[in-house]
Write a protein that holds these residues in place. Structure first.
Motif, PDB file in Angstrom:
ATOM      1  N   MET A 278       0.853  -1.194   0.000  1.00 18.03           N
ATOM      2  CA  MET A 278       0.000   0.000   0.000  1.00 18.03           C
ATOM      3  C   MET A 278       0.887   1.241   0.000  1.00 18.03           C
ATOM      4  O   MET A 278       1.982   1.219   0.565  1.00 18.03           O
ATOM      5  CB  MET A 278      -0.891   0.028   1.253  1.00 18.03           C
ATOM      6  CG  MET A 278      -1.923  -1.070   1.322  1.00 18.03           C
ATOM      7  SD  MET A 278      -3.140  -1.011  -0.017  1.00 18.03           S
ATOM      8  CE  MET A 278      -3.849   0.625   0.207  1.00 18.03           C
ATOM      9  N   HIS A 279       0.403   2.302  -0.638  1.00 18.26           N
ATOM     10  CA  HIS A 279       1.143   3.561  -0.677  1.00 18.26           C
ATOM     11  C   HIS A 279       0.187   4.735  -0.508  1.00 18.26           C
ATOM     12  O   HIS A 279      -1.030   4.571  -0.592  1.00 18.26           O
ATOM     13  CB  HIS A 279       1.860   3.715  -2.025  1.00 18.26           C
ATOM     14  CG  HIS A 279       2.746   2.570  -2.381  1.00 18.26           C
ATOM     15  ND1 HIS A 279       3.954   2.347  -1.779  1.00 18.26           N
ATOM     16  CD2 HIS A 279       2.566   1.549  -3.257  1.00 18.26           C
ATOM     17  CE1 HIS A 279       4.501   1.249  -2.288  1.00 18.26           C
ATOM     18  NE2 HIS A 279       3.677   0.750  -3.185  1.00 18.26           N
ATOM     19  N   CYS A 341       5.793   8.941  -1.877  1.00 17.68           N
ATOM     20  CA  CYS A 341       4.908   8.145  -1.036  1.00 17.68           C
ATOM     21  C   CYS A 341       5.006   8.718   0.372  1.00 17.68           C
ATOM     22  O   CYS A 341       6.094   9.030   0.850  1.00 17.68           O
ATOM     23  CB  CYS A 341       5.328   6.679  -1.038  1.00 17.68           C
ATOM     24  SG  CYS A 341       4.265   5.659   0.018  1.00 17.68           S
ATOM     25  N   MET A 343       4.003   7.169   3.129  1.00 15.64           N
ATOM     26  CA  MET A 343       4.308   6.189   4.183  1.00 15.64           C
ATOM     27  C   MET A 343       5.780   6.437   4.488  1.00 15.64           C
ATOM     28  O   MET A 343       6.639   6.247   3.616  1.00 15.64           O
ATOM     29  CB  MET A 343       4.042   4.776   3.684  1.00 15.64           C
ATOM     30  CG  MET A 343       2.554   4.518   3.509  1.00 15.64           C
ATOM     31  SD  MET A 343       2.168   2.876   2.894  1.00 15.64           S
ATOM     32  CE  MET A 343       2.512   1.882   4.329  1.00 15.64           C
ATOM     33  N   HIS A 346       8.620   4.301   3.448  1.00 15.16           N
ATOM     34  CA  HIS A 346       8.787   4.230   1.996  1.00 15.16           C
ATOM     35  C   HIS A 346       9.544   5.457   1.475  1.00 15.16           C
ATOM     36  O   HIS A 346      10.494   5.333   0.709  1.00 15.16           O
ATOM     37  CB  HIS A 346       7.423   4.130   1.303  1.00 15.16           C
ATOM     38  CG  HIS A 346       6.801   2.769   1.410  1.00 15.16           C
ATOM     39  ND1 HIS A 346       5.625   2.429   0.784  1.00 15.16           N
ATOM     40  CD2 HIS A 346       7.195   1.656   2.066  1.00 15.16           C
ATOM     41  CE1 HIS A 346       5.323   1.169   1.053  1.00 15.16           C
ATOM     42  NE2 HIS A 346       6.253   0.677   1.831  1.00 15.16           N
ATOM     43  N   MET A 351      11.499   6.434  -1.948  1.00 13.19           N
ATOM     44  CA  MET A 351      10.311   6.470  -2.796  1.00 13.19           C
ATOM     45  C   MET A 351       9.877   7.919  -3.001  1.00 13.19           C
ATOM     46  O   MET A 351       8.873   8.375  -2.451  1.00 13.19           O
ATOM     47  CB  MET A 351       9.202   5.661  -2.131  1.00 13.19           C
ATOM     48  CG  MET A 351       8.114   5.276  -3.071  1.00 13.19           C
ATOM     49  SD  MET A 351       7.112   3.975  -2.404  1.00 13.19           S
ATOM     50  CE  MET A 351       6.037   3.740  -3.809  1.00 13.19           C
TER      51      MET A 351
END
Ligand SMILES: [Cu+2]
Length: 396
Positions: A278-279, A341, A343, A346, A351
């Motif tokens: 999930m992102h 992202c 998160m 991440h 990311m």
């Protein structure tokens, strides 16, 4: 065959008939129903087999008498990224990339795409997870209409063996108030569904994916469109950290992984989730409406309908896609606007990439030096399976 097995499993168990004329009659009726079900199942199974040979499956969806437009797509092997095999789609064998070219359609349009598989059989063999799995690549699309012959799966026989070509037909079915057809306008994506195994997991992990935009007639057109694919191992378009951004710093040219615009241009994003994680997608300095287009319509003479929230961050799961348009640098000016992202582990893992907003003349104003905040060891590749970031290509 799983579809048929599912149906059988779903059927309620037949109660044992008991004595009595009424029971016998209903028992006979049940037998008839069972016989009819068996007959239907056999016809259905035959139909499934026939779909492989194209006997029963229509070549094109209803509403698409013949393609309005045709285009070519090539699946090719690209240079390895560290130890990772990389594949890409291109409109020519030379311009293949990951993500592949963003394809645009308008509702009502029927598009024929001929996919040529130029990936060597030996490479596909290396990616194969089961020696019995056929070698090939495919084109599977989300959101628009297609028949089994354009499903892009092994099960329907709609894939392309090495060295061969196959034409896929996509129909951007329009809305229809009479029939209740929902229409297909939206932000979608396409991908391989065959490389490595029955779900194309290895094809996706190697780079066979791209964005699809379906517009409704009258939708505002952007100046440029970028497809951004969030995946496993903290990857954006299978890259991490500084490797996510392939722009030439002195002379950035728009490309699949060089996100650049001039202030005031309408920039469109197609955001896609692949893999298993999930992102959340966050863009600095810009926000959009959480609608089909990311824009707000007008209503009753009022400039905007004020019933939709404005966002700058949106959750994204595997297979999800959404899109929106923003005016580059609106009110905030030129600069290197981060896109990542949210998160935290991440983004900390690399990311993160940039939307480079130049001034109206196409120059980056002085004082905007360009550096990626990268954690140690994150400026590198992000293979879907079993690689690490050690093969980083740190840009000077
Ligand atoms: Cu993420």
């Amino acid at each position: 065959m799983s579809a048929w097995r599912l149906r059988e499993d779903d059927a309620p168990a037949e109660p044992t008939p008991t004595a009595g004329p009424e029971r016998r009659r209903s028992g006979a009726r049940r037998l008839l129903v069972v016989a009819a079900t068996v007959a239907l199942t056999l016809v259905g199974a035959g139909g499934l087999a026939a779909a492989r040979t194209g006997v029963f499956s229509a070549e094109r969806p209803d509403g698409c008498a013949k393609p309005d437009r045709s285009t070519q797509l090539y699946a090719v092997e690209l240079p390895k990224d560290g130890t990772q095999i990389r594949l890409g789609y291109g409109t020519t064998p030379q311009n293949a990339s990951y993500p592949g070219p963003t394809i645009e359609m308008t509702e009502g349009e029927c598009l024929a795409i001929t996919l040529t598989n130029m990936v060597p059989a030996a490479t596909l063999e290396q990616l194969r997870t089961d020696p019995a799995h056929p070698l090939g690549v495919s084109l599977h699309v989300h959101g628009v209409k297609y028949t089994q012959l354009s499903d892009g799966t092994v099960q329907s026989g709609s894939f392309v063996p090495p060295g061969q070509s196959r034409t896929y037909t996509w129909y951007a079915q329009p809305r229809n108030n009479r029939t209740g057809a929902l229409g297909t306008a939206g932000y979608w994506w396409y991908h391989d569904h065959v490389v490595g195994g029955p779900h194309g997991t290895q094809g996706l992990g190697a780079g066979l994916f791209g964005g699809l935009v379906v517009r409704r007639p009258g939708d505002p057109k952007p100046d440029r469109t970028y497809t951004v694919v969030f995946g496993d191992r903290q990857s954006i378009n299978l890259r991490r950290g500084a490797a996510t951004d392939t722009c030439d710093q002195q002379n950035p040219q728009p490309g699949p992984t060089c996100l650049v615009a001039r202030k005031g241009e309408q920039v469109e994003f197609v955001v896609v989730g692949i893999g298993n994680d999930m992102h959340t997608f966050h863009l600095h300095g810009h926000s959009w409406a959480d609608t089909r287009t990311g824009l707000l319509g007008k209503s009753n003479g009022q400039p905007f309908v004020d019933d939709t929230k404005i966002i700058d961050n949106k959750p994204l799961g595997p297979g999800d896609s959404f899109g929106f348009q923003v005016t580059a640098g609106d009110s905030v000016g030129p600069g290197h606007w981060m896109l990542h992202c949210h998160m935290q582990f991440h983004s900390d893992g690399g990311m993160s990439t940039m939307l480079h907003v130049l001034d109206e003349s196409g120059a980056m104003p002085p004082g905007h030096d360009h550096s990626h905040p990268t954690a140690a060891g994150t400026a590198g590749t992000a293979g879907a399976a079993g690689t690490d970031g050690a093969t980083a290509r740190r840009r000077s």
